[in-house]
Design a protein around this motif. Structure first.
Motif, short mmCIF file in Angstrom:
data_model
loop_
_atom_site.label_atom_id
_atom_site.label_comp_id
_atom_site.label_asym_id
_atom_site.label_seq_id
_atom_site.Cartn_x
_atom_site.Cartn_y
_atom_site.Cartn_z
N SER A 6 -5.22 -7.28 45.32
CA SER A 6 -6.56 -6.76 45.06
C SER A 6 -7.19 -7.53 43.90
CB SER A 6 -6.53 -5.27 44.71
OG SER A 6 -6.12 -4.52 45.82
N ARG A 7 -8.49 -7.75 44.03
CA ARG A 7 -9.29 -8.38 42.99
C ARG A 7 -10.37 -7.37 42.63
NH1 ARG A 7 -7.90 -10.93 47.01
NH2 ARG A 7 -9.73 -10.46 48.24
N PHE A 8 -10.57 -7.15 41.32
CA PHE A 8 -11.56 -6.16 40.92
C PHE A 8 -12.36 -6.65 39.73
CE2 PHE A 8 -7.78 -5.19 38.44
CZ PHE A 8 -8.27 -4.95 37.18
N SER A 9 -13.53 -6.04 39.58
CA SER A 9 -14.38 -6.26 38.41
C SER A 9 -14.88 -4.91 37.94
CB SER A 9 -15.56 -7.16 38.75
OG SER A 9 -15.10 -8.47 39.04
N TYR A 10 -14.87 -4.72 36.63
CA TYR A 10 -15.37 -3.49 36.03
C TYR A 10 -16.89 -3.56 35.88
CZ TYR A 10 -10.61 -2.21 34.52
OH TYR A 10 -9.29 -1.86 34.46
N THR A 11 -17.52 -2.40 35.79
CA THR A 11 -18.93 -2.34 35.44
C THR A 11 -19.03 -2.56 33.93
OG1 THR A 11 -18.89 0.03 34.97
CG2 THR A 11 -19.39 -0.64 37.27
N PRO A 12 -20.22 -2.94 33.43
CA PRO A 12 -20.38 -3.05 31.97
C PRO A 12 -20.08 -1.74 31.24
CG PRO A 12 -22.19 -4.15 33.09
CD PRO A 12 -21.40 -3.42 34.15
N GLU A 13 -20.41 -0.61 31.87
CA GLU A 13 -20.12 0.69 31.26
C GLU A 13 -18.61 0.92 31.11
OE1 GLU A 13 -24.04 0.49 33.04
OE2 GLU A 13 -22.10 0.30 34.03
N THR A 14 -17.86 0.49 32.11
CA THR A 14 -16.40 0.64 32.04
C THR A 14 -15.83 -0.21 30.91
OG1 THR A 14 -16.28 1.13 34.40
CG2 THR A 14 -14.24 0.42 33.33
N TRP A 15 -16.30 -1.44 30.79
CA TRP A 15 -15.84 -2.29 29.67
C TRP A 15 -16.18 -1.63 28.34
CZ3 TRP A 15 -12.05 -5.30 29.92
CH2 TRP A 15 -11.83 -6.15 30.99
N ALA A 16 -17.37 -1.06 28.22
CA ALA A 16 -17.76 -0.40 26.96
C ALA A 16 -16.83 0.76 26.65
CB ALA A 16 -19.22 0.08 27.05
N ARG A 17 -16.47 1.55 27.68
CA ARG A 17 -15.53 2.67 27.46
C ARG A 17 -14.16 2.15 27.05
NH1 ARG A 17 -18.06 4.70 32.18
NH2 ARG A 17 -16.23 4.23 33.43
N LEU A 18 -13.70 1.06 27.66
CA LEU A 18 -12.39 0.50 27.31
C LEU A 18 -12.39 -0.09 25.90
CD1 LEU A 18 -11.33 -1.10 30.70
CD2 LEU A 18 -10.19 0.79 29.51
N ILE A 19 -13.51 -0.65 25.49
CA ILE A 19 -13.61 -1.17 24.12
C ILE A 19 -13.52 -0.01 23.12
CG2 ILE A 19 -15.22 -2.22 22.45
CD1 ILE A 19 -16.15 -4.05 24.84
N SER A 20 -14.20 1.10 23.42
CA SER A 20 -14.17 2.27 22.54
C SER A 20 -12.83 2.98 22.55
CB SER A 20 -15.25 3.27 22.96
OG SER A 20 -16.52 2.72 22.79
N HIS A 21 -12.17 2.97 23.73
CA HIS A 21 -10.90 3.68 23.89
C HIS A 21 -9.96 2.83 24.74
CE1 HIS A 21 -12.75 7.26 22.23
NE2 HIS A 21 -13.75 7.09 23.06
N PRO A 22 -9.35 1.79 24.15
CA PRO A 22 -8.45 0.93 24.93
C PRO A 22 -7.31 1.73 25.56
CG PRO A 22 -8.92 -0.05 22.78
CD PRO A 22 -9.45 1.36 22.75
N GLU A 23 -6.99 1.39 26.81
CA GLU A 23 -5.87 2.03 27.47
C GLU A 23 -5.25 1.07 28.47
OE1 GLU A 23 -6.71 4.83 30.90
OE2 GLU A 23 -8.59 5.02 29.77
#
Length: 108
Positions: A6-23
């Motif tokens: 599988s190949r995937f891309s996150y939305t900009p909102e998802t990247w922003a959430r991951l930056i705020s709360h890395p997991e």
């Protein structure tokens, strides 16, 4: 069991959430495929056309499709593509079978 890439891309909102709360999203991916009777073999982030790649093992196409649909329906991804992978033996069998297929190009 069949393997899937599988190949995937996150939305900009998802990247922003991951930056705020890395997991570690590999753990989430592992739980998704295991719920369908499969196994996660790898989870990688990347530069380029896609943000990441997963290598999965699933009992069948329906099980993998269920996982892909659930993930795609979650809204965190801007794209999600899955490719069924063939073993060498499966490819050799396909090559032997292809010899019997009588393909005709358009206009011939």
């Amino acid at each position: 069991m069949p393997l899937y890439l599988s190949r995937f891309s996150y939305t900009p909102e998802t990247w922003a959430r991951l930056i705020s709360h890395p997991e570690d999203r590999a753990e989430a991916a592992r739980s998704y495929i295991e719920s369908a009777g499969g196994k996660l073999h790898g989870f990688w982030y990347a530069f380029g056309t896609h943000d990441g790649y997963n290598l999965w093992e699933a009992p069948d196409n329906v099980s993998m499709a269920a996982v892909a649909l659930a993930i795609s329906g979650g809204g965190a991804l801007s794209s999600f593509e899955t490719t069924a992978l063939l073993t060498i033996d499966e490819t050799l069998a396909a090559l032997r079978t292809a010899e019997r297929v009588r393909y005709r190009a358009p206009g011939e």
